[in-house]
Design a protein around this motif. Structure first.
Motif, mmCIF file in Angstrom:
data_model
loop_
_atom_site.group_PDB
_atom_site.id
_atom_site.type_symbol
_atom_site.label_atom_id
_atom_site.label_comp_id
_atom_site.label_asym_id
_atom_site.label_seq_id
_atom_site.Cartn_x
_atom_site.Cartn_y
_atom_site.Cartn_z
ATOM 1 N N LEU A 131 0.828 -1.201 0.000
ATOM 2 C CA LEU A 131 0.000 0.000 0.000
ATOM 3 C C LEU A 131 0.865 1.256 0.000
ATOM 4 O O LEU A 131 0.560 2.232 -0.686
ATOM 5 N N GLY A 132 1.961 1.223 0.760
ATOM 6 C CA GLY A 132 2.867 2.365 0.775
ATOM 7 C C GLY A 132 3.475 2.633 -0.587
ATOM 8 O O GLY A 132 3.548 3.790 -1.038
ATOM 9 N N LEU A 133 3.917 1.582 -1.263
ATOM 10 C CA LEU A 133 4.479 1.747 -2.607
ATOM 11 C C LEU A 133 3.426 2.280 -3.581
ATOM 12 O O LEU A 133 3.725 3.118 -4.440
ATOM 13 N N LEU A 134 2.193 1.791 -3.454
ATOM 14 C CA LEU A 134 1.112 2.258 -4.326
ATOM 15 C C LEU A 134 0.847 3.745 -4.111
ATOM 16 O O LEU A 134 0.677 4.506 -5.078
ATOM 17 N N LEU A 135 0.837 4.187 -2.845
ATOM 18 C CA LEU A 135 0.626 5.603 -2.552
ATOM 19 C C LEU A 135 1.772 6.463 -3.093
ATOM 20 O O LEU A 135 1.547 7.587 -3.564
ATOM 21 N N ILE A 136 2.989 5.948 -3.024
ATOM 22 C CA ILE A 136 4.129 6.693 -3.576
ATOM 23 C C ILE A 136 3.985 6.863 -5.084
ATOM 24 O O ILE A 136 4.207 7.952 -5.639
ATOM 25 N N ILE A 137 3.585 5.771 -5.764
ATOM 26 C CA ILE A 137 3.426 5.831 -7.218
ATOM 27 C C ILE A 137 2.351 6.836 -7.604
ATOM 28 O O ILE A 137 2.523 7.638 -8.529
ATOM 29 N N VAL A 138 1.231 6.826 -6.881
ATOM 30 C CA VAL A 138 0.090 7.669 -7.267
ATOM 31 C C VAL A 138 0.276 9.111 -6.817
ATOM 32 O O VAL A 138 0.058 10.053 -7.591
ATOM 33 N N PHE A 139 0.694 9.323 -5.560
ATOM 34 C CA PHE A 139 0.671 10.664 -4.995
ATOM 35 C C PHE A 139 2.043 11.326 -4.873
ATOM 36 O O PHE A 139 2.121 12.509 -4.555
ATOM 37 N N SER A 140 3.115 10.562 -5.098
ATOM 38 C CA SER A 140 4.443 11.169 -5.054
ATOM 39 C C SER A 140 5.032 11.300 -6.459
ATOM 40 O O SER A 140 5.456 12.379 -6.872
ATOM 41 N N VAL A 141 5.057 10.186 -7.170
ATOM 42 C CA VAL A 141 5.574 10.217 -8.545
ATOM 43 C C VAL A 141 4.547 10.850 -9.473
ATOM 44 O O VAL A 141 4.877 11.638 -10.366
ATOM 45 N N GLY A 142 3.275 10.517 -9.246
ATOM 46 C CA GLY A 142 2.212 11.015 -10.110
ATOM 47 C C GLY A 142 1.888 10.024 -11.198
ATOM 48 O O GLY A 142 2.773 9.349 -11.745
ATOM 49 N N ILE A 143 0.629 9.901 -11.507
ATOM 50 C CA ILE A 143 0.207 8.974 -12.547
ATOM 51 C C ILE A 143 -0.940 9.602 -13.331
ATOM 52 O O ILE A 143 -1.931 10.055 -12.751
ATOM 53 N N GLY A 144 -0.817 9.666 -14.622
ATOM 54 C CA GLY A 144 -1.846 10.258 -15.468
ATOM 55 C C GLY A 144 -2.086 11.716 -15.100
ATOM 56 O O GLY A 144 -1.154 12.516 -14.962
#
Length: 356
Positions: free
Chosen positions: A182-195
């Motif tokens: 879940l932590g990695l998923l949050l980093i991908i979505v809200f830190s790195v950004g997606i779409g």
């Protein structure tokens, strides 16, 4: 010698008077003695548990693959004689039983040894990292315990309804999700950004390093958002489910029907009668969560590069840095034992039937 007073049950009662015992051997004395025996038993159990932790911490991490001496000297031109001398300095050349006795005697006096990796006392390293873990995990535990208790109570009181089904389903789903995933998923979505979603939060760390004063507080809070959300999302589900189950067990009891028959409002019946009697299992859960404040979350702190005890434990385990790993394990387990002991001692205050 105790005294006795005689009080008739009712005028013309066929069964005669009832003997009510008072004095030194009366109910208060017996209850106090029973409670002291209860406390003594719990303290003895905690002491045995702590001894078991010391034994486990010593032998468990000595079966971890890897030689700390070879790891410490990796990439350096070190002769065989120098490695033997280093092993002697660290006490690794002594028989296992002698290492164990020295370890226990020092641990009982608060000396957790010296880190192989950082060349500093283990106690000092733990003291340096503990505030960061206390901040992160303390905030998360406070949030998810409060949220779990509130939602668990609402869900049980309105069981079978749409809100109950949604909250229980979400809780079961989040409880089964690994925290690091879940932590990695949050980093991908809200830190790195997606779409279309831009990166809004840092990928890790506790601070940016270039702020002071109130700006520093905001900076730390900004870094805390994602790890706290991760801990809360995974942690609140367990509290919710335990509270819901305990309250459902209480809702079928006659005393709640009696309370309603007296004209009490439904919310008063819930708050004053049902919830206090359903709190015992949840109190244990809350204090176990408080014990996690010392341990933090090793996986979450590692994923978010949070400079706390969890990240320190990961670093120590990778060497392996035996004194540091053992010291952290004792602190983590000791905190859990202490919080569980406090919960046990509070039980008689919540339910007088406990400890008699």
């Amino acid at each position: 010698m105790s005294t006795a007073s005689t009080t008739p049950l009712a005028e013309g009662a066929a069964d005669g008077p009832v003997q009510i015992r008072t004095g030194p051997s009366g109910p208060r004395t017996r209850n106090a003695t029973a409670y002291l025996l209860y406390v003594a038993g719990k303290l003895g159990g905690a002491a045995v548990s702590l001894l078991a932790v010391l034994v486990t911490s010593f032998f468990l991490f000595r079966i971890v693959p890897g030689d700390p001496i070879r790891t410490m000297t990796h990439g350096r031109p070190v002769s065989h004689e120098q490695m033997l001398q280093l092993r002697k300095q660290l006490g690794l050349d002594l028989p296992t039983w002698q290492q164990f006795t020295e370890y226990c005697s020092k641990a009982l006096t608060g000396d957790l040894g010296t880190s192989y990796q950082f060349h500093a006392p283990v106690g000092d390293l733990i003291a340096q990292k503990f505030p960061a873990t206390l901040l992160l995990t303390g905030v998360a535990v406070l949030l998810y315990s409060t949220l779990g208790l509130w939602l668990g109570t609402r869900s049980a009181w309105n069981h079978g309804g749409l809100g109950d089904k949604i909250s229980t389903g979400v809780a079961l789903t989040l409880w089964s999700v690994p925290s690091f995933w879940l932590g990695l998923l949050l980093i991908i979505v809200f830190s790195v950004g997606i779409g279309p979603i831009p990166g809004m939060f840092p990928t890790g760390g506790m601070e940016s390093g270039d702020t002071t004063g109130f700006a520093y507080v905001l900076d730390v809070a900004h870094h805390m958002v994602l790890p706290v959300v991760t801990l809360v999302a995974v942690g609140y589900a367990q509290t919710l489910l335990v509270m819901r189950s305990s309250l459902l067990d209480e809702m079928g009891n006659d005393y709640l029907t009696t309370a309603r028959a007296k004209g009490l409002r439904d919310d008063l019946v819930r708050r004053r009668h049902a919830v206090p009697n359903a709190l015992l299992p949840t109190v244990t859960m809350v204090f176990i969560n408080l014990g996690h404040v010392a341990a933090g979350s090793i996986l979450v702190e590692t994923v978010f590069s949070w400079p706390g005890l969890g990240g320190l434990f990961y670093q120590a385990l990778s060497v392996p840095d035996l004194p540091l790993v053992q010291g952290l394990f004792v602190v983590f387990a000791g905190a859990m034992i202490l919080m569980n002991l406090i919960a046990d001692l509070l039980y008689p205050l919540l339910d007088p039937r406990v400890g008699r």
